[in-house]
Design an enzyme around this catalytic site. Sequence first.
Site, PDB file in Angstrom:
ATOM      1  N   LYS A  38      58.750  -8.289  -4.339  1.00 13.02           N
ATOM      2  CA  LYS A  38      59.457  -7.179  -3.728  1.00 13.02           C
ATOM      3  C   LYS A  38      58.500  -6.056  -3.364  1.00 13.02           C
ATOM      4  O   LYS A  38      58.854  -5.121  -2.678  1.00 13.02           O
ATOM      5  CB  LYS A  38      60.505  -6.620  -4.715  1.00 13.02           C
ATOM      6  N   GLY A  39      57.270  -6.150  -3.889  1.00 10.58           N
ATOM      7  CA  GLY A  39      56.334  -5.029  -3.811  1.00 10.58           C
ATOM      8  C   GLY A  39      56.009  -4.537  -2.417  1.00 10.58           C
ATOM      9  O   GLY A  39      55.663  -3.377  -2.221  1.00 10.58           O
ATOM     10  N   GLU A  94      51.198  -7.965   2.094  1.00 11.27           N
ATOM     11  CA  GLU A  94      51.185  -7.894   0.629  1.00 11.27           C
ATOM     12  C   GLU A  94      50.942  -6.454   0.183  1.00 11.27           C
ATOM     13  O   GLU A  94      50.313  -5.669   0.901  1.00 11.27           O
ATOM     14  CB  GLU A  94      50.094  -8.865   0.135  1.00 11.27           C
ATOM     15  N   ASP A  95      51.462  -6.114  -0.979  1.00 16.47           N
ATOM     16  CA  ASP A  95      51.265  -4.754  -1.497  1.00 16.47           C
ATOM     17  C   ASP A  95      49.872  -4.565  -2.086  1.00 16.47           C
ATOM     18  O   ASP A  95      49.192  -3.590  -1.813  1.00 16.47           O
ATOM     19  CB  ASP A  95      52.338  -4.408  -2.551  1.00 16.47           C
ATOM     20  N   ASP A  98      45.070  -8.290  -6.800  1.00 21.83           N
ATOM     21  CA  ASP A  98      44.451  -8.001  -8.086  1.00 21.83           C
ATOM     22  C   ASP A  98      43.446  -9.109  -8.409  1.00 21.83           C
ATOM     23  O   ASP A  98      42.264  -8.978  -8.133  1.00 21.83           O
ATOM     24  CB  ASP A  98      45.550  -7.875  -9.149  1.00 21.83           C
ATOM     25  N   LYS A 126      42.158  -4.481  -5.549  1.00 20.15           N
ATOM     26  CA  LYS A 126      41.332  -4.158  -6.718  1.00 20.15           C
ATOM     27  C   LYS A 126      40.138  -5.102  -6.799  1.00 20.15           C
ATOM     28  O   LYS A 126      39.368  -5.043  -7.748  1.00 20.15           O
ATOM     29  CB  LYS A 126      42.142  -4.336  -8.010  1.00 20.15           C
ATOM     30  N   PHE A 147      46.200  -0.028 -13.384  1.00 22.72           N
ATOM     31  CA  PHE A 147      47.549  -0.460 -13.028  1.00 22.72           C
ATOM     32  C   PHE A 147      48.246   0.664 -12.269  1.00 22.72           C
ATOM     33  O   PHE A 147      48.345   1.786 -12.760  1.00 22.72           O
ATOM     34  CB  PHE A 147      48.355  -0.835 -14.270  1.00 22.72           C
ATOM     35  N   VAL A 148      48.708   0.355 -11.062  1.00 21.88           N
ATOM     36  CA  VAL A 148      49.328   1.381 -10.225  1.00 21.88           C
ATOM     37  C   VAL A 148      50.797   1.057  -9.936  1.00 21.88           C
ATOM     38  O   VAL A 148      51.205  -0.107  -9.959  1.00 21.88           O
ATOM     39  CB  VAL A 148      48.567   1.573  -8.890  1.00 21.88           C
ATOM     40  N   ASP A 154      55.829  -1.920  -8.905  1.00 26.01           N
ATOM     41  CA  ASP A 154      56.658  -1.628 -10.078  1.00 26.01           C
ATOM     42  C   ASP A 154      55.934  -1.866 -11.393  1.00 26.01           C
ATOM     43  O   ASP A 154      54.891  -2.518 -11.449  1.00 26.01           O
ATOM     44  CB  ASP A 154      57.898  -2.519 -10.067  1.00 26.01           C
ATOM     45  N   ARG A 160      59.463   1.665  -8.151  1.00 26.70           N
ATOM     46  CA  ARG A 160      59.287   1.162  -6.782  1.00 26.70           C
ATOM     47  C   ARG A 160      59.630   2.219  -5.734  1.00 26.70           C
ATOM     48  O   ARG A 160      59.119   2.202  -4.624  1.00 26.70           O
ATOM     49  CB  ARG A 160      60.186  -0.057  -6.528  1.00 26.70           C
TER      50      ARG A 160
HETATM   51  P1  IMP Z   1      47.191 -11.259  -8.209  1.00 29.61           P
HETATM   52  O1  IMP Z   1      47.806 -12.608  -8.053  1.00 29.61           O
HETATM   53  O2  IMP Z   1      46.500 -11.096  -9.520  1.00 29.61           O
HETATM   54  O3  IMP Z   1      46.281 -10.878  -7.046  1.00 29.61           O
HETATM   55  O4  IMP Z   1      48.359 -10.225  -8.310  1.00 29.61           O
HETATM   56  C1  IMP Z   1      49.070  -9.881  -7.194  1.00 29.61           C
HETATM   57  C2  IMP Z   1      50.475  -9.414  -7.535  1.00 29.61           C
HETATM   58  O5  IMP Z   1      50.574  -8.810  -8.829  1.00 29.61           O
HETATM   59  C3  IMP Z   1      50.826  -8.341  -6.543  1.00 29.61           C
HETATM   60  O6  IMP Z   1      51.503  -8.897  -5.457  1.00 29.61           O
HETATM   61  C4  IMP Z   1      51.680  -7.389  -7.343  1.00 29.61           C
HETATM   62  O7  IMP Z   1      53.035  -7.757  -7.223  1.00 29.61           O
HETATM   63  C5  IMP Z   1      51.226  -7.561  -8.765  1.00 29.61           C
HETATM   64  N1  IMP Z   1      50.264  -6.490  -9.161  1.00 29.61           N
HETATM   65  C6  IMP Z   1      48.922  -6.577  -9.240  1.00 29.61           C
HETATM   66  N2  IMP Z   1      48.362  -5.417  -9.621  1.00 29.61           N
HETATM   67  C7  IMP Z   1      49.396  -4.554  -9.774  1.00 29.61           C
HETATM   68  C8  IMP Z   1      49.468  -3.159 -10.147  1.00 29.61           C
HETATM   69  O8  IMP Z   1      48.470  -2.463 -10.405  1.00 29.61           O
HETATM   70  N3  IMP Z   1      50.722  -2.620 -10.193  1.00 29.61           N
HETATM   71  C9  IMP Z   1      51.843  -3.329  -9.902  1.00 29.61           C
HETATM   72  N4  IMP Z   1      51.819  -4.617  -9.552  1.00 29.61           N
HETATM   73  C10 IMP Z   1      50.609  -5.230  -9.483  1.00 29.61           C
HETATM   74 MG    MG Z   2      53.415  -8.513  -4.846  1.00 24.43          MG
END
Ligand code: IMP
Ligand code: MG
Length: 171
Positions: A38-39, A94-95, A98, A126, A147-148, A154, A160
């Site tokens: 949903k981000g 994508e939001d 990470d 990040k 963490f943001v 969220d 959100r």
């Molecule tokens: P990844 O698979 O580790 O790259 O994580 C990506 C997903 O994790 C993103 O689409 C977000 O929904 C969530 N996410 C990663 N970092 C954060 C954060 O700092 N705050 C909130 N959601 C996050």
């Molecule tokens: Mg996401």
Amino acid sequence: MRLEPLISTDDIQAKVGELAGAVERHGTKDLLLIGVLKGSLHFLSDFSRRLSGDVQIDFISVSSYADGKESSGIVQIRKDLDTNIEGRDVLIVEDIVDTGATLRHLRELLGTRKPRSLKVVSLLSKLQARGISSDIEYVGFEIPDEFVVGYGLDYGERYRNLPYIAILREG
Ligand code: IMP
Ligand code: MG
């Protein structure tokens, strides 16, 4: 929990405009935007309205975070696309990136469906902060490894609706 403002509403809007401009320079004819729920909800909404072309919008929902602040590394599809993407120019919206696991998985999955092109725009990343390089075509802000929340992001489904992005601090 304490919110420490990181990126203001004005700075977000300026960056969204820049990203839309960059995507438009590469052409938006028959472009399909895929919002990752949903981000990406506010980002997709603002970004799509800054594009002048006639784009289409679909959504996919994946889960990678259990409930807390750590990525589980396990990515599951919760809601698939309604659209057949074969032969289409696709842009994943994508939001935040990470660990990159979510996008890696999405690219793999959607790649098997034979789109004409498959690119990614992410408002936040990040990866640089983690010393990991990435192959994301369009990135808004490189942020510290914190963490943001806000502007769609969220923590346990909260925050959100914040109109800006903040670091969530303990205590
Ligand atoms: P990844 O698979 O580790 O790259 O994580 C990506 C997903 O994790 C993103 O689409 C977000 O929904 C969530 N996410 C990663 N970092 C954060 C954060 O700092 N705050 C909130 N959601 C996050
Ligand atoms: Mg996401």
